[in-house]
Write a protein that holds these residues in place. Structure first.
Motif, short mmCIF file in Angstrom:
data_model
loop_
_atom_site.label_atom_id
_atom_site.label_comp_id
_atom_site.label_asym_id
_atom_site.label_seq_id
_atom_site.Cartn_x
_atom_site.Cartn_y
_atom_site.Cartn_z
N TYR A 1 -55.17 -38.82 20.32
CA TYR A 1 -54.50 -39.99 19.74
C TYR A 1 -55.09 -41.28 20.30
CZ TYR A 1 -50.98 -36.46 18.53
OH TYR A 1 -50.34 -35.35 18.06
N PRO B 1 -40.33 -33.15 17.69
CA PRO B 1 -41.72 -32.90 18.06
C PRO B 1 -41.87 -31.67 18.96
CG PRO B 1 -40.81 -34.60 19.46
CD PRO B 1 -39.74 -34.26 18.46
N ALA C 1 -49.30 -41.59 18.72
CA ALA C 1 -48.94 -40.26 18.24
C ALA C 1 -47.75 -40.35 17.29
CB ALA C 1 -48.58 -39.37 19.44
N PRO C 2 -47.78 -39.61 16.18
CA PRO C 2 -46.63 -39.61 15.27
C PRO C 2 -45.39 -39.01 15.95
CG PRO C 2 -48.50 -38.43 14.31
CD PRO C 2 -48.86 -38.73 15.71
N LEU C 3 -44.24 -39.54 15.63
CA LEU C 3 -42.99 -39.05 16.23
C LEU C 3 -42.76 -37.57 15.92
CD1 LEU C 3 -40.40 -41.92 15.56
CD2 LEU C 3 -41.62 -41.40 17.66
N ARG C 4 -43.36 -37.08 14.84
CA ARG C 4 -43.24 -35.66 14.49
C ARG C 4 -43.99 -34.77 15.45
NH1 ARG C 4 -43.33 -37.41 9.18
NH2 ARG C 4 -41.63 -36.56 7.96
N GLU C 5 -44.97 -35.34 16.15
CA GLU C 5 -45.81 -34.53 17.03
C GLU C 5 -45.49 -34.72 18.50
OE1 GLU C 5 -49.88 -35.16 15.73
OE2 GLU C 5 -49.29 -34.80 13.66
N GLY D 1 -38.18 -36.98 15.70
CA GLY D 1 -39.16 -36.30 14.85
C GLY D 1 -39.24 -34.81 15.10
N SER E 1 -39.40 -45.87 9.39
CA SER E 1 -40.80 -46.24 9.55
C SER E 1 -41.68 -45.03 9.84
CB SER E 1 -40.97 -47.34 10.61
OG SER E 1 -40.24 -47.05 11.76
N ASN E 2 -41.07 -43.89 10.15
CA ASN E 2 -41.84 -42.67 10.37
C ASN E 2 -41.62 -41.63 9.27
OD1 ASN E 2 -43.23 -42.79 13.23
ND2 ASN E 2 -41.28 -43.83 13.40
N ARG E 3 -40.98 -42.06 8.19
CA ARG E 3 -40.69 -41.18 7.04
C ARG E 3 -39.99 -39.89 7.46
NH1 ARG E 3 -46.11 -42.38 5.21
NH2 ARG E 3 -46.04 -44.25 3.94
N LEU F 1 -54.69 -44.33 17.78
CA LEU F 1 -53.46 -44.54 17.04
C LEU F 1 -52.33 -43.91 17.83
CD1 LEU F 1 -53.48 -45.62 14.02
CD2 LEU F 1 -52.92 -43.27 13.41
#
Ligand code: ADP
Ligand code: ADP
Length: 218
Positions: free
Chosen positions: A65, A146, A70-74, A144, A100-102, A68
Motif C-alpha cells: 500500500y 478487515p 489501505a482500504p478499510l475492507r483489507e 470494513g 466514503s468506503n462504499r 495509497l
C-alpha cells in the motif's frame, strides 16, 4: 500476514526505521514492543500506506500500500486516540466512513453494538471519555470487517475494565483467523496479550519470536 523486508524510513538525517525484517502471522496476536520513539508508529503507518518507505518494502497478504492508504475492507487500524471525527456524533462519523468506503450502512450499527457504543451513538464524539474514544476508534477499524488489524498503544490511559475488554477483543479477532498487530511500550501488557512478539529499539528489530521463547530467554 504482514511481511517487512529491509523496511526503512528516514526523516532528514534521522533514521526512524532502520532496514527492518519481520513477519506478522495470521491467526494469532502479535505484539510490537519498544520504548517511545523506537519506530512503532512509523512502521505501522508504512504498513497502512500512510507513509512511504525510504527503502525496502512491506506487504500485507502480498499487497503493497505504498502509494495509497489501505482500504478499510483489507486493513483496519487504531492509530492514536486523537479524534478524526470533527464535531460529529459517533454514528455520523461511522456513517461517513462507511459511505466514503462504499461499505453497507448496516455495518455501522453492527460495529456500534460490537464496541458497546450503541447507547451513546447519537451524542457528539468530542464529549466522549478516553475509553469511549478508543472504542470509537476500534469501531472504525472494524467497520470494513478487515482480515488485518493494527492497534497502536490501544490500552494507553484505559481503566482495567477497558484494558481487559480490548485484550479479549484482539484475541477473539485473532481466533477468527485475522492478523492482529498491537504495539505497546510495556512488556507486562504484551505478555498478557500476544503469542508472537516483535521487539524494536532505535528503529532496529531486536527479536521476532514466539512469546514463550522470548520469556524463557530474557
Ligand atoms: P514510537 O511509535 O515507537 O514511539 P515513532 O515511530 O513515533 O516511534 O518515532 C520514531 C522516531 O522517528 C522518533 O525519533 C520520532 O521522533 C521520529 N519521527 C517520527 N515521525 C516523524 C516525522 N514526521 N518527522 C520527523 N521525525 C519523526
Ligand atoms: P482520505 O480520502 O483522506 O484518504 P479516508 O476516509 O481514506 O480519507 O481516511 C480518513 C483517515 O482515516 C485518514 O486520514 C487516515 O488517517 C485514516 N485511515 C485511512 N485508511 C485507514 C485504514 N485502512 N485503517 C485505519 N485508518 C485509516
Amino acid at each position: 500476514m504482514i511481511v517487512a523486508q529491509g523496511l526503512t524510513k528516514r526523516y532528514g538525517d534521522k533514521t526512524a526505521v532502520d532496514s527492518v525484517d519481520f513477519t506478522v502471522p495470521s491467526g494469532t496476536v502479535t505484539g510490537f514492543l519498544g520504548p517511545n520513539g523506537a519506530g512503532k508508529s512509523t512502521t505501522m503507518r508504512m504498513i497502512l500506506g500512510l507513509d512511504r518507505p525510504t527503502a525496502g518494502q512491506v506487504t500485507v497478504n502480498g499487497k503493497q500500500y505504498a502509494k495509497l492508504a489501505a482500504p478499510l475492507r483489507e486493513v483496519g487500524a487504531l492509530l492514536d486516540a486523537k479524534a478524526m471525527h470533527g464535531g460529529r456524533t459517533a454514528y455520523n462519523h461511522l456513517r461517513w466512513m462507511a459511505a466514503s468506503n462504499r461499505l453497507p450502512k448496516r455495518r455501522v450499527d453492527e460495529v456500534l453494538d460490537l464496541v458497546g457504543l450503541a447507547q451513546v451513538a447519537k451524542k457528539p464524539a468530542k464529549g466522549f471519555s478516553l475509553g469511549m474514544g478508543q472504542r470509537l476508534g476500534i469501531a472504525s477499524a472494524l467497520l470494513g470487517d478487515p482480515g488485518v488489524l493494527m492497534f497502536d498503544e490501544p490500552v494507553n490511559g484505559l481503566d482495567p475494565e477497558g484494558i481487559l475488554w480490548i485484550r479479549n477483543l484482539m484475541k477473539q479477532l485473532a481466533a477468527e483467523g485475522r492478523t492482529v498487530f498491537v504495539s505497546s511500550h510495556l512488556m507486562s501488557e504484551m505478555a498478557l496479550t500476544a503469542e508472537h512478539l516483535v521487539v524494536i529499539g532505535r528503529g532496529r528489530i531486536l527479536a521476532d519470536t514466539d512469546m514463550r521463547t522470548f520469556i524463557d530467554q530474557n
